[in-house]
Design a protein around this motif. Sequence first.
Motif, PDB file in Angstrom:
ATOM      1  N   GLY A 421      52.389  79.869  68.047  1.00  0.00           N
ATOM      2  CA  GLY A 421      51.925  78.488  67.972  1.00  0.00           C
ATOM      3  C   GLY A 421      50.420  78.386  67.848  1.00  0.00           C
ATOM      4  N   TRP A 422      49.873  77.323  68.423  1.00  0.00           N
ATOM      5  CA  TRP A 422      48.437  77.078  68.276  1.00  0.00           C
ATOM      6  C   TRP A 422      47.878  76.464  69.542  1.00  0.00           C
ATOM      7  N   VAL A 423      46.562  76.626  69.705  1.00  0.00           N
ATOM      8  CA  VAL A 423      45.881  76.144  70.897  1.00  0.00           C
ATOM      9  C   VAL A 423      44.593  75.446  70.501  1.00  0.00           C
ATOM     10  N   LEU A 424      44.201  74.493  71.301  1.00  0.00           N
ATOM     11  CA  LEU A 424      42.909  73.817  71.176  1.00  0.00           C
ATOM     12  C   LEU A 424      42.321  73.677  72.569  1.00  0.00           C
ATOM     13  N   ILE A 433      36.982  74.340  64.940  1.00  0.00           N
ATOM     14  CA  ILE A 433      37.006  75.451  65.881  1.00  0.00           C
ATOM     15  C   ILE A 433      38.000  75.154  66.989  1.00  0.00           C
ATOM     16  N   THR A 434      38.569  76.201  67.585  1.00  0.00           N
ATOM     17  CA  THR A 434      39.590  75.995  68.615  1.00  0.00           C
ATOM     18  C   THR A 434      39.386  76.872  69.853  1.00  0.00           C
ATOM     19  N   GLY A 435      38.346  77.720  69.867  1.00  0.00           N
ATOM     20  CA  GLY A 435      38.086  78.551  71.028  1.00  0.00           C
ATOM     21  C   GLY A 435      37.393  77.779  72.136  1.00  0.00           C
ATOM     22  N   PRO A 436      37.255  78.419  73.324  1.00  0.00           N
ATOM     23  CA  PRO A 436      36.555  77.753  74.424  1.00  0.00           C
ATOM     24  C   PRO A 436      35.114  77.419  74.044  1.00  0.00           C
ATOM     25  N   LEU A 444      37.301  76.339  79.675  1.00  0.00           N
ATOM     26  CA  LEU A 444      38.514  77.094  79.929  1.00  0.00           C
ATOM     27  C   LEU A 444      39.659  76.133  80.237  1.00  0.00           C
ATOM     28  N   TRP A 445      40.002  75.374  79.242  1.00  0.00           N
ATOM     29  CA  TRP A 445      41.045  74.337  79.342  1.00  0.00           C
ATOM     30  C   TRP A 445      41.838  74.359  78.033  1.00  0.00           C
ATOM     31  N   PRO A 446      43.006  74.981  78.022  1.00  0.00           N
ATOM     32  CA  PRO A 446      43.734  75.199  76.766  1.00  0.00           C
ATOM     33  C   PRO A 446      44.711  74.100  76.385  1.00  0.00           C
ATOM     34  N   SER A 447      44.545  72.906  76.947  1.00  0.00           N
ATOM     35  CA  SER A 447      45.573  71.871  76.788  1.00  0.00           C
ATOM     36  C   SER A 447      45.207  70.774  75.798  1.00  0.00           C
ATOM     37  N   GLY A 448      44.120  70.987  75.021  1.00  0.00           N
ATOM     38  CA  GLY A 448      43.738  69.970  74.044  1.00  0.00           C
ATOM     39  C   GLY A 448      44.810  69.720  73.004  1.00  0.00           C
ATOM     40  N   GLY A 449      45.524  70.770  72.594  1.00  0.00           N
ATOM     41  CA  GLY A 449      46.571  70.591  71.595  1.00  0.00           C
ATOM     42  C   GLY A 449      47.691  69.691  72.075  1.00  0.00           C
TER      43      GLY A 449
END
Length: 816
Positions: A421-424, A433-436, A444-449
């Motif tokens: 899948g994918w993360v934002l 961009i999608t990294g921290p 350090l919050w991977p829940s934007g997606g």
Amino acid sequence: MRRLLFYTVFQLFVYSLVAQNNAELKLWYDQPATSWNEALPIGNGRLGAMIFGQPGKEQLQLNEETVWAGGPNNNTNPAIKEVLPQITKLFFDGKYVEAENLALDKVVSPNSGMKYQTVGNLWIDFPGHEKATNYYRDLNIENAVASVSYDFEGVKYRREIFSSFTDQVIIVRLIADQPGKISCSLSLDCPLRSKINVADHSINLSGITDDHEGQLGQVRFNALVKPVCDGGAISVTDQQITIKNANSATIYISIGTNFRNYKDISGNAFAKADSILQKAVSIAFATAKANQIAAYQKYFNRVKLDLGTTAATSLPTNERLEAFKDGDDPHLVSLYFQFGRYLLISSSQPGTQPANLQGIWNDKVSPSWDSKYTTNINAEMNYWPAELTNLSELHEPFLKMAKELSVSGQETAREIYGARGWVLHHNTDIWRITGPVDKARSGLWPSGGAWVCQHLWEHFLYTGDKKFLADVYPEMKGAAQFFLDILQEEPTHGWLVVSPSISPENSFMKNGTVSAGVTMDNQLLFDLFSNTMRAAAILGQDAAFSDTLKTTRARLSPMQIGKYSQLQEWMADWDKMDDKHRHVSHLYGLFPSNQISPYRTPELFEAAKNSLIYRGDESTGWSMGWKVNLWARFLDGNHAYKLITDQLTPSIRPGMKEKGGTYSNLFDAHPPFQIDGNFGCAAGIAEMLVQSYDGCIYVLPALPDRWKNGEVKGLVARGGFELDLIWKDGKINKLKIYSRLGGNCRIRLLQPVKSADGTKLKIANGENPNQIYAVNKVKEPVISPEAKLKSTKLRKTYLYDFQTEAGKMYEFGIGR
């Protein structure tokens, strides 16, 4: 003589009353702007300008939506993958400081995103006009045209300025009431690497954006300025154009860049700008203006709001703002609401970039927070008004960005998390961009997606567009797949939680932000899994995947009520009663989500209210905008109105430190300017009048005492229901509901009503048969034995059902 004087005074009084009853939606001032936060914004989604209105030297600060530092890139750092399990273990072992320090040291990306940058300024010099009298400037948000007028040496001068939706240029019209009186010079400047040349009666500024954090600036842009005059003469030098003794002049500003999309910058900036300019100058000004107004009003005129007018409407806008808190000016609320819609129309059009942290308006090379897209609330808040205030098409740029992020986010999910899948994370830019970003305490919050995907689902709920749902379902599924792969089992309860993460941008202890199982993450995942399951069912696919989501959702952490009778922000009961932090992330479940309800989850409802009371009212501007929505959901119109009052408080006051509130041009102040507060508060005003999140349409759920009489037209509820409403003495007088999609319509009212057209109303029972209004049941909360909850007393309501057909209007009046 006395009779004449009396007649004159009487006429002025009558004129004042007429003006009050027909108050225009204008921001107006009797002085020019002396700072950027006093200037007035125009925009067409792509091109923006801030107008200062100086008589002697007009300044138009210019923006084009794709002028960003750097170039195509993603900021994924694969080395982060090695430390994430270590951070989680340290946290689960209670070594919070060690977990924090490791995250701060190792969770670092190649860059923290690029900067949105200004194009520069157009200057129009009028020699001697600084001595003007009878000065006036305005921004008419009913037609998206700004104007400046004044007298000088017996001549009345007027400027009209707009950013054309149809011709894709900014147009400045200069006129006078006597022939041959338009004399001025035009020049451009730019703080970026640039050069200027003048040829063929046009100024051409060519430039390139900045290098930033290891990324070379690669966006090339051209700004072209060309005057067209009636009479007079035009002369040029190598830096400027001079107009002498014209009857009138029309100035066209065209800007183009080499940006094609977030992966492709192979365009020809000059060719784009020049092609647009040549077409625009061939169109008569009157035609261009008429086309512009029609294109704008297609969106703007859909919604009307009348909360009443008073004598305050005769004051300049800055004076109205200063007097609002202690005065009586309901029209300023209507103006501010419609100004929010104006800003969304002007900064987000189909096919453009989404509105960023400042919309499209930025005068700096290095704006605060780079004017990026902060996806732990601010970028989403920009689009809260889109569906509810009848601007659904303008949601498109944000929804398109979600699709692009679902592509770039696959690399980050794979390289940092080893996940499908994918993360934002909490921030992105034009390069997606999608990294921290900004190190661990924010990034350090991977829940934007998950939050971005909520907008995909909401757009479907409002439009019922199954073709759209089928198109975006892979994005929802990909976001869900990522979380299926990264969820961790916490050791105390066996719950599945996101770890490591943070509760944006708050801390549970000094130097303690990095955490696991924070409430907002749990709420976001509950929505993502639920919505993806429902989407799959509607589309008739992925039954096995839905079963996996259902099983996993059952193992997510429930919401918890802590020792202070508050909704816990973290997995442990770490909340502090004196925490006044601007973020209220754990209240996402109340708004914009629908997990907390006064009728379905009364304990969570009360706990959430306690949390918001502890947080306090006054804060940064966008935070107060969020709180208007929250208090509306708490059905407390007077408290929501109090937050509007706090929002509509001048940010800059003599002898005091600048604070959250509103600038004199009605821009939201974090401070500095962030546009999300404008959008958040506009959505909140609408939520006070119509809500549709809790299985029904609640009409006038949070009407404050100050708005006893009023009228609103065109607000939209989920399921494609459009409402027109008149209320008197706080009660519904007339209600019209237009059904775009058909189906059952369930309404909740504070009074009985009767049909005005023979429609059969019946008392509603059970679940709403309209599937768009299906509500997902949340887990029972875990409640601390120290909590002391009191039941919230709710007003009596009347719940009705009636069947609708697509394309029909239904009318209701005062009941017996």
